[in-house]
Design a protein around this motif. Structure first.
Motif, short mmCIF file in Angstrom:
data_model
loop_
_atom_site.label_atom_id
_atom_site.label_comp_id
_atom_site.label_asym_id
_atom_site.label_seq_id
_atom_site.Cartn_x
_atom_site.Cartn_y
_atom_site.Cartn_z
N PRO A 1 0.82 -1.22 0.00
CA PRO A 1 0.00 0.00 0.00
C PRO A 1 0.85 1.27 0.00
O PRO A 1 1.92 1.30 0.60
N LYS A 2 0.34 2.29 -0.68
CA LYS A 2 1.02 3.58 -0.72
C LYS A 2 0.67 4.42 0.50
O LYS A 2 1.25 5.45 0.74
N ILE A 3 -0.31 3.97 1.25
CA ILE A 3 -0.80 4.67 2.43
C ILE A 3 -0.36 3.90 3.67
O ILE A 3 -0.44 2.68 3.71
N GLN A 4 0.08 4.63 4.70
CA GLN A 4 0.43 3.99 5.97
C GLN A 4 -0.85 3.51 6.65
O GLN A 4 -1.76 4.30 6.90
N LEU A 5 -0.93 2.21 6.94
CA LEU A 5 -2.11 1.62 7.58
C LEU A 5 -1.73 1.06 8.93
O LEU A 5 -0.63 0.52 9.10
N ALA A 6 -2.64 1.19 9.91
CA ALA A 6 -2.35 0.71 11.26
C ALA A 6 -3.63 0.20 11.91
O ALA A 6 -4.74 0.46 11.44
N MET A 7 -3.45 -0.53 13.04
CA MET A 7 -4.59 -1.11 13.74
C MET A 7 -4.27 -1.27 15.22
O MET A 7 -3.17 -1.68 15.59
N TRP A 8 -5.23 -0.91 16.05
CA TRP A 8 -5.19 -1.28 17.46
C TRP A 8 -5.99 -2.56 17.57
O TRP A 8 -7.17 -2.61 17.22
N GLU B 1 -12.54 14.98 1.81
CA GLU B 1 -11.75 16.03 2.46
C GLU B 1 -10.66 15.46 3.37
O GLU B 1 -9.71 16.15 3.73
N ASP B 2 -10.78 14.18 3.75
CA ASP B 2 -9.77 13.53 4.59
C ASP B 2 -8.58 13.00 3.78
O ASP B 2 -7.59 12.58 4.36
N HIS B 3 -8.67 13.05 2.47
CA HIS B 3 -7.62 12.48 1.62
C HIS B 3 -6.22 13.03 1.94
O HIS B 3 -5.27 12.24 2.08
N PRO B 4 -6.05 14.36 2.09
CA PRO B 4 -4.69 14.86 2.41
C PRO B 4 -4.14 14.30 3.73
O PRO B 4 -2.95 13.99 3.83
N ALA C 1 -12.95 3.24 3.64
CA ALA C 1 -12.41 4.58 3.89
C ALA C 1 -11.42 4.98 2.79
O ALA C 1 -11.43 6.13 2.34
N LEU C 2 -10.58 4.06 2.37
CA LEU C 2 -9.61 4.35 1.31
C LEU C 2 -10.32 4.72 0.01
O LEU C 2 -9.97 5.69 -0.65
N ILE C 3 -11.34 3.96 -0.34
CA ILE C 3 -12.08 4.22 -1.57
C ILE C 3 -12.81 5.56 -1.49
O ILE C 3 -12.78 6.35 -2.43
N ILE C 4 -13.43 5.84 -0.36
CA ILE C 4 -14.12 7.12 -0.16
C ILE C 4 -13.14 8.29 -0.31
O ILE C 4 -13.46 9.31 -0.90
N CYS C 5 -11.93 8.11 0.21
CA CYS C 5 -10.92 9.17 0.15
C CYS C 5 -10.25 9.30 -1.21
O CYS C 5 -9.47 10.21 -1.43
N GLY C 6 -10.54 8.38 -2.12
CA GLY C 6 -9.94 8.46 -3.45
C GLY C 6 -8.77 7.53 -3.66
O GLY C 6 -8.05 7.66 -4.66
N GLU C 7 -8.52 6.62 -2.75
CA GLU C 7 -7.42 5.65 -2.87
C GLU C 7 -7.97 4.27 -3.25
O GLU C 7 -7.77 3.28 -2.54
N GLU C 8 -8.69 4.22 -4.38
CA GLU C 8 -9.36 2.99 -4.81
C GLU C 8 -8.37 1.83 -4.97
O GLU C 8 -8.66 0.70 -4.57
N GLU C 9 -7.22 2.11 -5.57
CA GLU C 9 -6.24 1.06 -5.84
C GLU C 9 -5.82 0.36 -4.55
O GLU C 9 -5.76 -0.87 -4.48
N THR C 10 -5.53 1.13 -3.51
CA THR C 10 -5.11 0.55 -2.24
C THR C 10 -6.27 -0.19 -1.58
O THR C 10 -6.09 -1.28 -1.02
#
Length: 165
Positions: free
Chosen positions: A22-29, A75-78, A137-146
């Protein structure tokens, strides 16, 4: 030269490898409340697609949590691009046992009304697994690929997209 024993990897192999992370940092509690064999968050962690956090770890990005007051949006994409996206892995039946006030979240968010496609909660609205929540959340923010990359790790992942298009 593609002779056997060539030690340098091909250019295409590198490009394929990059697209599988993924190009986005992902985390989980992870609060250990669900069946470890069926836990989608733990499976993503085993694949190296997300980082597991301790309760004492803060997270400055968008956090999918029932204590959010706003829904995740474009709006959360940035924020997601810069600081990442995290999820709270807990059982829907034991939300009262989760110390949400101890979790230091940069931007707690809710998800819109979505239907689960995972085998545990199939067809139930708003009872998503970790991978469904993160992907949505990724798709809503515009990160469909991830988002699609994460869902592709599960046999039923495509069903989530079909149910919620």
């Amino acid at each position: 030269d593609d002779a056997p024993g060539t030690s340098l990897p091909r250019q295409e192999d590198n490009a394929e490898e990059e697209s599988n992370s993924p190009k986005i940092q992902l985390a989980m509690w992870d609060f250990g409340q669900c069946d470890a064999k069926r836990c989608t968050g733990r499976k993503l962690s085993r694949f190296g697609l997300l980082k597991e956090l301790r309760v004492t770890n803060g997270f400055g990005g968008v956090v999918l949590s029932p204590v959010g007051t706003h829904c995740v949006s474009k709006e959360d994409h940035p924020i997601v691009q810069r600081k990442g996206l995290a999820v709270v892995d807990c059982s829907w039946a034991r939300l009262d046992d989760v110390p949400f006030v101890k979790l230091r979240c940069g931007a707690p968010r809710l998800l819109p009304w979505l239907v689960a496609a995972n085998p545990v909660n199939y067809g139930r609205p708003c009872q998503l697994s970790c991978v469904e929540a993160l992907s949505a959340a990724l798709i809503i923010c515009g990160e469909e690929e991830t988002g699609e990359l994460l869902l592709a790790k599960f046999k039923w992942g495509h069903s989530f997209l079909s149910l919620n298009r």
